[in-house]
Design an enzyme around this catalytic site. Structure first.
Site, mmCIF file in Angstrom:
data_model
loop_
_atom_site.group_PDB
_atom_site.id
_atom_site.type_symbol
_atom_site.label_atom_id
_atom_site.label_comp_id
_atom_site.label_asym_id
_atom_site.label_seq_id
_atom_site.Cartn_x
_atom_site.Cartn_y
_atom_site.Cartn_z
ATOM 1 N N LYS A 22 -10.476 -2.232 6.962
ATOM 2 C CA LYS A 22 -11.380 -2.977 7.849
ATOM 3 C C LYS A 22 -11.007 -2.749 9.311
ATOM 4 C CE LYS A 22 -12.543 -6.658 4.629
ATOM 5 N NZ LYS A 22 -13.975 -6.425 4.527
ATOM 6 N N ASP A 52 -0.435 1.209 2.815
ATOM 7 C CA ASP A 52 -1.614 0.341 2.729
ATOM 8 C C ASP A 52 -2.669 0.817 3.721
ATOM 9 O OD1 ASP A 52 -0.546 -1.368 0.739
ATOM 10 O OD2 ASP A 52 0.685 -2.331 2.265
HETATM 11 C C1 LIG Z 1 -0.438 1.075 -1.294
HETATM 12 S S1 LIG Z 1 1.210 0.810 -1.773
HETATM 13 C C2 LIG Z 1 1.754 2.454 -2.224
HETATM 14 C C3 LIG Z 1 2.962 2.437 -3.115
HETATM 15 C C4 LIG Z 1 3.483 3.813 -3.538
HETATM 16 N N1 LIG Z 1 3.984 4.572 -2.415
HETATM 17 C C5 LIG Z 1 2.417 4.593 -4.269
HETATM 18 O O1 LIG Z 1 1.924 5.579 -3.707
HETATM 19 O O2 LIG Z 1 2.102 4.214 -5.399
HETATM 20 C C6 LIG Z 1 2.033 0.550 -0.220
HETATM 21 C C7 LIG Z 1 3.363 -0.163 -0.354
HETATM 22 O O3 LIG Z 1 3.980 -0.259 0.919
HETATM 23 C C8 LIG Z 1 4.646 -1.514 1.007
HETATM 24 N N2 LIG Z 1 4.786 -1.826 2.430
HETATM 25 C C9 LIG Z 1 3.802 -2.008 3.327
HETATM 26 N N3 LIG Z 1 4.308 -2.245 4.550
HETATM 27 C C10 LIG Z 1 5.664 -2.215 4.406
HETATM 28 C C11 LIG Z 1 6.747 -2.412 5.321
HETATM 29 N N4 LIG Z 1 6.520 -2.660 6.612
HETATM 30 N N5 LIG Z 1 7.993 -2.318 4.846
HETATM 31 C C12 LIG Z 1 8.226 -2.049 3.534
HETATM 32 N N6 LIG Z 1 7.240 -1.872 2.624
HETATM 33 C C13 LIG Z 1 5.978 -1.953 3.059
HETATM 34 C C14 LIG Z 1 3.738 -2.461 0.249
HETATM 35 O O4 LIG Z 1 4.427 -3.610 -0.222
HETATM 36 C C15 LIG Z 1 3.240 -1.584 -0.892
HETATM 37 O O5 LIG Z 1 4.037 -1.701 -2.049
#
Ligand SMILES: C[S@@+](CC[C@H](N)C(=O)[O-])C[C@H]1O[C@@H](n2cnc3c(N)ncnc32)[C@H](O)[C@@H]1O
Length: 239
Positions: free
Chosen positions: A150, A146
């Site tokens: 911001k 993610d």
């Molecule tokens: C922007 S998405 C990217 C998903 C995938 N890797 C892609 O490239 O399509 C980031 C993912 O990381 C997960 N995520 C964020 N922080 C996390 C954490 N601390 N532990 C596990 N998952 C996390 C979110 O739920 C989200 O599904």
């Protein structure tokens, strides 16, 4: 997260509570379809690892001894399934907090009969700290985490010095840490933070060319549609 799994603009209700660490996500239950709920109920006992403050026994978990690669934030799991299919001699542990993504990952494992993937639905920071033995990983994938664009949210980004130090410690000597992003300043942050970690060394000079083993991810495709570039950063643990 919004329904499309992108960070929203609000601080989130959990911000007011004392936290052990800053969360890199805001958990929205989202709309889980009956099928997704069934996928989790059926998949968890077979391919899930429940969070517990206890080191994972990889050999017992996978029924064999093989190199283990950890993926943080696999989203809907399509990339994980593709990489695991291409590398049957490696075992993969995927960590994701988002329920629909976890359900879809189990569906892919079942449909494609993938024996080399296990799934943990929990905060990766706590999983790393509590469940992954030091020096035990052949690799770590963090694809399109993610972006938290911001300024006031930058502290939520996953790839920061403390987590990278922890990831480096979990790698076996020669093991790799591969991050990718479609956000230019996050790519630079990845390069800077990994370069500053004493246990790691870059595999190339600067950003890496996209390696053949990394398929196009869902979020990467979204970024490309928006006209973004893509930055891969691949370091190895020294020693
Ligand atoms: C922007 S998405 C990217 C998903 C995938 N890797 C892609 O490239 O399509 C980031 C993912 O990381 C997960 N995520 C964020 N922080 C996390 C954490 N601390 N532990 C596990 N998952 C996390 C979110 O739920 C989200 O599904």
């Amino acid at each position: 997260m919004n329904d499309d799994n992108t960070p929203d603009n609000s601080e989130g209700a959990d911000d007011a509570r004392p936290q052990r660490h800053i969360r890199s996500y805001v958990l929205r239950q989202g709309r889980m379809s009956p099928g997704q709920i069934r996928n989790i109920e059926e998949g968890m006992p077979r391919w899930g690892i429940e969070y517990a403050p206890q080191a994972i026994d990889y050999a017992a978990t996978f029924g064999r001894r093989a190199p283990v690669v950890l993926e943080i934030g696999f989203g809907m799991g399509f990339t994980t399934a593709e990489i695991a299919t291409a590398r049957p001699d490696t075992d993969f542990i995927g960590i994701e907090v988002h329920g629909p993504g976890v359900g879809n990952m189990f569906k892919l494992i079942a449909e494609q009969q993938l024996a080399n993937i296990r799934v943990i639905q929990h905060d990766a920071v706590e999983v790393l700290r509590d469940m992954i033995p030091d020096g035990s990983l052949a690799g770590v994938h963090v694809y399109f985490p993610d972006p938290w664009p911001k300024k006031r949210h930058l502290k939520r980004r996953l790839i920061q010095a403390p987590l990278v130090a922890q990831l480096a410690a979990k790698l076996a000597p020669g093991g790799y840490l591969h991050c990718a992003t479609d956000i230019e300043d996050y790519g630079q942050q990845m390069l800077d933070v990994l370069s500053a970690e004493p246990l790691l060394e870059n595999t190339v000079d600067g950003f890496a060319p996209r390696p053949d083993y990394r398929p196009l991810t869902k979020f990467e495709a979204r970024g490309l549609r928006l006209g973004h570039g893509v930055w891969d950063v691949i370091f190895r643990r020294k020693g």
